[in-house]
Design an enzyme around this catalytic site. Structure first.
Site, PDB file in Angstrom:
ATOM      1  N   ARG A 161      -5.156   2.881  -0.233  1.00 31.88           N
ATOM      2  CA  ARG A 161      -6.040   1.653   0.189  1.00 31.88           C
ATOM      3  C   ARG A 161      -7.484   2.173   0.308  1.00 31.88           C
ATOM      4  O   ARG A 161      -8.368   1.301  -0.023  1.00 31.88           O
ATOM      5  CB  ARG A 161      -5.587   0.811   1.291  1.00 31.88           C
ATOM      6  N   HIS A 184     -11.839   0.250   4.265  1.00 26.23           N
ATOM      7  CA  HIS A 184     -11.120  -0.361   3.146  1.00 26.23           C
ATOM      8  C   HIS A 184     -10.796  -1.621   3.203  1.00 26.23           C
ATOM      9  O   HIS A 184     -10.721  -2.420   4.100  1.00 26.23           O
ATOM     10  CB  HIS A 184      -9.840   0.225   2.874  1.00 26.23           C
ATOM     11  N   HIS A 235     -10.776   4.262   7.268  1.00 28.84           N
ATOM     12  CA  HIS A 235      -9.809   3.315   7.841  1.00 28.84           C
ATOM     13  C   HIS A 235     -10.254   2.903   9.283  1.00 28.84           C
ATOM     14  O   HIS A 235     -11.168   3.549   9.841  1.00 28.84           O
ATOM     15  CB  HIS A 235      -8.377   3.818   8.091  1.00 28.84           C
ATOM     16  N   GLU A 255      -5.714   7.042   8.397  1.00 28.80           N
ATOM     17  CA  GLU A 255      -5.417   5.594   9.474  1.00 28.80           C
ATOM     18  C   GLU A 255      -4.708   6.526  10.759  1.00 28.80           C
ATOM     19  O   GLU A 255      -3.893   7.377  10.401  1.00 28.80           O
ATOM     20  CB  GLU A 255      -4.916   4.757   9.000  1.00 28.80           C
TER      21      GLU A 255
END
Length: 207
Positions: free
Chosen positions: A62, A11, A159, A89
């Protein structure tokens, strides 16, 4: 047989990246720079002539926002998108939301460095990289890889640490090597796979 294409995109910069905060499973959106990085990733992929059949992302805004922007640039917003927390993440537990300098004052620079850079030492209430791999790799093997091997061009927006899991298995990296591997925000990593899931070629579109 169409080519077995897998593209990974971390991202774009998030609001908490900018503020130097531990983010983990917290859910800040992209900054203006992050939006630009995501659009740039889409333009780079478009310039390479890529068209995707399916996309995967995490349950964090995100990464979802990055994927939306990439697909919009590609003119491919109608493809199937699968979202799963397996691609989230790494969970930073008690560190999440803390400024990294504040965390160093609270626990000491050496301890924070161990939590950030060791393979299997989790922060309090959180995950180590090993823990992140343990949930991300099975999802990759069961859900993402079969699409690639069927010849479906596959895009994954996720991520830094969840993508490390994929890079680790694709590139057959050791735990020491994966700890040193940095993935730039908004920079597509393009893999073409052989029928046995080994990497035939790799292209990094980092600026």
């Amino acid at each position: 047989m169409s080519e077995r294409l897998l593209v990974l995109v971390r991202h774009g910069q998030s609001e908490w990246n900018l503020k130097n905060l531990f983010t983990g499973w917290k859910d800040p959106d992209l900054t203006e720079l992050g939006v630009t990085e995501a659009k740039d990733a889409g333009r780079k992929l478009k310039a390479q002539g890529f068209a995707f059949d399916i996309a995967f992302t995490s349950l964090l805004i995100r990464a979802e926002h990055t994927l939306d922007l990439v697909l919009k640039e590609l003119g491919q917003t109608g493809i199937p998108v699968r979202k799963d927390q397996a691609l989230n993440e790494r969970d930073y537990g008690d560190l999440a939301g803390l400024n990294k300098d504040e965390a160093r004052k609270k626990w000491g620079e050496e301890q924070v460095l161990i939590w950030r850079r060791s393979y299997d030492v989790p922060p309090p209430g959180g995950e180590s990289l090993k823990d992140t791999l343990a949930r991300t790799l099975p999802y990759f093997v069961q859900e993402i890889l079969p699409c690639v091997l069927r010849g479906e061009s596959t895009l994954v927006a996720a991520h830094g640490n969840s993508l490390r899991a994929l890079v680790m298995v694709l590139e057959k990296l050791s735990r020491e090597q994966i700890l040193k591997r940095e993935l730039a925000t908004g920079a597509p990593l393009i893999y073409r796979l052989n029928a046995d899931a080994t990497v035939a070629s790799k292209l990094d579109l980092a600026a």
